[in-house]
Design a protein around this motif. Structure first.
Motif, mmCIF file in Angstrom:
data_model
loop_
_atom_site.group_PDB
_atom_site.id
_atom_site.type_symbol
_atom_site.label_atom_id
_atom_site.label_comp_id
_atom_site.label_asym_id
_atom_site.label_seq_id
_atom_site.Cartn_x
_atom_site.Cartn_y
_atom_site.Cartn_z
ATOM 1 N N HIS A 34 50.544 39.261 73.895
ATOM 2 C CA HIS A 34 49.568 38.910 74.923
ATOM 3 C C HIS A 34 49.807 39.588 76.284
ATOM 4 C CE1 HIS A 34 48.107 35.593 72.336
ATOM 5 N NE2 HIS A 34 49.388 35.434 72.033
ATOM 6 N N GLY A 35 50.903 40.312 76.433
ATOM 7 C CA GLY A 35 51.228 40.847 77.764
ATOM 8 C C GLY A 35 51.583 42.311 77.803
ATOM 9 N N GLN A 36 50.986 43.111 76.895
ATOM 10 C CA GLN A 36 51.341 44.527 76.861
ATOM 11 C C GLN A 36 50.963 45.246 78.157
ATOM 12 O OE1 GLN A 36 49.281 42.893 74.700
ATOM 13 N NE2 GLN A 36 49.435 43.727 72.626
ATOM 14 N N GLY A 37 49.857 44.830 78.761
ATOM 15 C CA GLY A 37 49.427 45.459 80.010
ATOM 16 C C GLY A 37 50.374 45.172 81.155
ATOM 17 N N ILE A 38 51.006 44.006 81.121
ATOM 18 C CA ILE A 38 51.965 43.631 82.155
ATOM 19 C C ILE A 38 53.218 44.490 82.048
ATOM 20 C CG2 ILE A 38 53.461 41.785 83.003
ATOM 21 C CD1 ILE A 38 51.325 39.799 81.985
ATOM 22 N N THR A 39 53.766 44.572 80.832
ATOM 23 C CA THR A 39 55.007 45.325 80.650
ATOM 24 C C THR A 39 54.791 46.818 80.876
ATOM 25 O OG1 THR A 39 54.594 45.355 78.251
ATOM 26 C CG2 THR A 39 56.039 43.632 79.110
ATOM 27 N N ALA A 40 53.565 47.297 80.671
ATOM 28 C CA ALA A 40 53.273 48.713 80.941
ATOM 29 C C ALA A 40 53.154 48.985 82.434
ATOM 30 C CB ALA A 40 51.984 49.125 80.225
ATOM 31 N N ALA A 41 52.789 47.956 83.204
ATOM 32 C CA ALA A 41 52.522 48.150 84.632
ATOM 33 C C ALA A 41 53.765 48.008 85.498
ATOM 34 C CB ALA A 41 51.454 47.153 85.101
ATOM 35 N N ILE A 42 54.803 47.334 84.999
ATOM 36 C CA ILE A 42 55.974 47.016 85.827
ATOM 37 C C ILE A 42 57.228 47.650 85.244
ATOM 38 C CG2 ILE A 42 57.337 45.166 86.864
ATOM 39 C CD1 ILE A 42 54.994 43.290 86.430
#
Length: 508
Positions: free
Chosen positions: A134-142
């Motif tokens: 559910h959080g691939q976009g988060i881990t890619a951004a930070i």
């Protein structure tokens, strides 16, 4: 059995299989932003409550913007959101009541100042198991080192917003006076260099000008002009962001005494206002009234633009100490899933959009295109007010992009540097990192001493660190009272926790 009966039964079985397939989960499609999967359209439409602070009044067009965000959320994650805004002044009291009353909260903004306390009370859910699905976009951004700075006991309970993860140390100066006195901005690399500039301005502008003021009412010069990791609270610091991971009582160090003596000299020579410890006049008003030339500050690539806009006249930053990231600078603005939430996976889905979906980010940051802003011709990420509309009559104003997910996806207002987020990312990537980046102090084992020491600091810190009192007389009294209140016990506990953290994380 007759052949006709067998045919009927066979047809019924085929129909049942077809109906079952039609009624089952729909095919899931990948989101174009951040890797979220499309939602099961036959499932219940979940409703998320997103709790965050707000400064001033709520914009009248908030519902319009919320509806537009929900159009995206319903399509991409099969959920709706309701923004619950609470004023900064009421934030702590209201959110504490919501936690205690188990009120519906699915996502909440938090700051580093109360992060460890919330985790200790069991009020936040660990997020680690949610990132993969559910959080691939988060881990890619930070960057992982920044995301890891929020871990407590090896678990992630909050995600920092994407913004300036580091800051440099220096001053913001009135550009008109910088030009008038031909000040070499790049030549200001120490407090001694700064002193020469302040004296030049004072001599030229006369007795009504106080060249230096603090960055804000209630702050001291040391709050900005320091070169150490405060390890959350300055009650035991890490000098030079390393010091072999040795925590020291900065208040009894020679460096602290030297700083106080220098600031006291500036105060006595009229470089600092006589009412600096008690004044309620803002730095902005002092600059505008030509009663101040500069103020101490934490700096980043947008400081010149933001401070110029704030003050209403051009400001010029000067960096004394280079940029460094600490746990406090990373955890200053974060998002978490409260224990109150019964749908953490769906909450994470929306949080993921806040870090990966440009449309969601800019709807919250700027409103609706054509109504609250327009794109500048030929510049995809630069916006301006619609024709005939200005800030005063704009129906939506929420200038808190640093708070809402990924600021690097946010549009830039016309007049600002179109490449600001590219430069900010480079600033983050190139910043130094405290050796204690990721360490969070838990004061619970020494809470009695912590309260007593905090009271002593409240009494002495501002007068001493603004030059308002003579350190030769007051500093020994301050140190003595800190000792009596138990500061040594706090520092020993902080050292113990830092050593344990270092061993667990392979830091040496």
């Amino acid at each position: 059995m007759k052949r006709s009966s067998l045919k009927i039964i066979s047809l019924l079985l085929v129909c049942m299989v077809v109906l079952s397939a039609c009624g089952g989960p729909s095919n899931r499609s990948n989101s174009s932003n951040g890797g979220n999967e499309g939602a099961d359209k036959s499932a219940k439409l979940e409703e998320l409550t997103v709790v965050l602070p707000v400064a001033g009044t709520i914009s009248k067009d908030l519902q319009m913007v919320e509806d537009a965000i929900n159009t995206i959320a319903m399509e991409k994650i099969h959920a709706k959101v309701k923004f619950l805004h609470i004023s900064f002044g009421d934030w702590e009291q209201q959110t504490n009541l919501m936690y205690a009353g188990n009120e519906k909260m699915d996502l909440i903004w938090i700051s580093g100042s109360n992060y460890t306390n919330l985790v200790a009370k069991g009020q936040l859910q660990a997020m680690d198991d949610l990132f993969a699905d559910h959080g691939q976009g988060i881990t890619a951004a930070i960057d992982q080192s920044y995301l890891g700075a929020t871990k407590i006991g090896g678990k992630t309970y909050a995600v920092p917003t994407v913004r300036d993860f580091a800051s440099s140390t220096g001053v913001n100066m009135n550009k008109a006076l910088v030009d008038k006195y031909r000040i070499d901005v790049n030549g200001i690399k120490s407090l001694d260099d700064l002193e020469q500039v302040l004296r030049t301005v004072k001599e030229g502008e006369g007795p009504e000008m106080y060249p230096l003021v603090p960055g804000a009412n209630g702050r001291t010069f040391l709050d900005d002009l320091n070169n150490f990791d405060a390890l959350s609270d300055s009650i035991g610091v890490l000098p030079n962001y390393d010091n072999g991971l040795k925590v020291v009582n900065y208040y009894e160090s020679q460096e602290y005494a030297d700083f106080l003596n220098k600031i006291r000299g500036w105060f006595m020579d009229g470089l600092i206002p006589k009412d600096v410890a008690t004044s309620q006049t803002s730095r902005v008003d002092l600059i505008k009234a030509n009663k101040a030339f500069a103020y101490s500050a934490k700096l980043n690539p947008v400081s010149k633009v933001t401070e110029t806009a704030l003050v209403g006249q051009e400001m010029e930053p000067a960096e004394i100490y280079p940029a460094v990231a600490t746990t406090s600078s990373v955890t200053g603005s974060m998002w978490a899933i409260p224990v109150n939430s019964t749908i953490p996976d769906k909450a994470m889905d929306f949080l993921n959009l806040m870090y990966s979906d440009k449309d969601v980010v800019n709807l919250y940051d700027w409103g609706i295109e054509g109504t609250h802003y327009v794109k500048v011709d030929g510049m995809d990420n630069v916006i301006a007010y619609p024709e005939g509309v200005d800030k005063a009559d704009l129906g939506y104003s929420m200038p808190m992009g640093w708070m809402f997910g990924n600021q690097f996806l946010s549009y830039v207002q016309q007049g600002n540097d179109p490449e600001v987020w590219t430069k900010m990312k480079a600033f983050n990537d190139g910043a130094g990192r405290s050796k204690a980046l990721g360490f969070l102090f838990d004061a619970t084992p020494v809470k009695t001493e912590y309260a007593a020491v905090t009271n002593v600091i409240t009494q002495y810190k501002i007068p001493l660190e603004t030059g308002s009192v003579d350190p030769a007389k007051i500093l020994p009294e301050f140190i003595s009272k800190l000792k009596s209140a138990g500061i040594d016990k706090i520092i020993a506990e902080k050292q113990k926790q830092l050593d344990e953290w270092a061993q667990a994380n392979g830091v040496n």
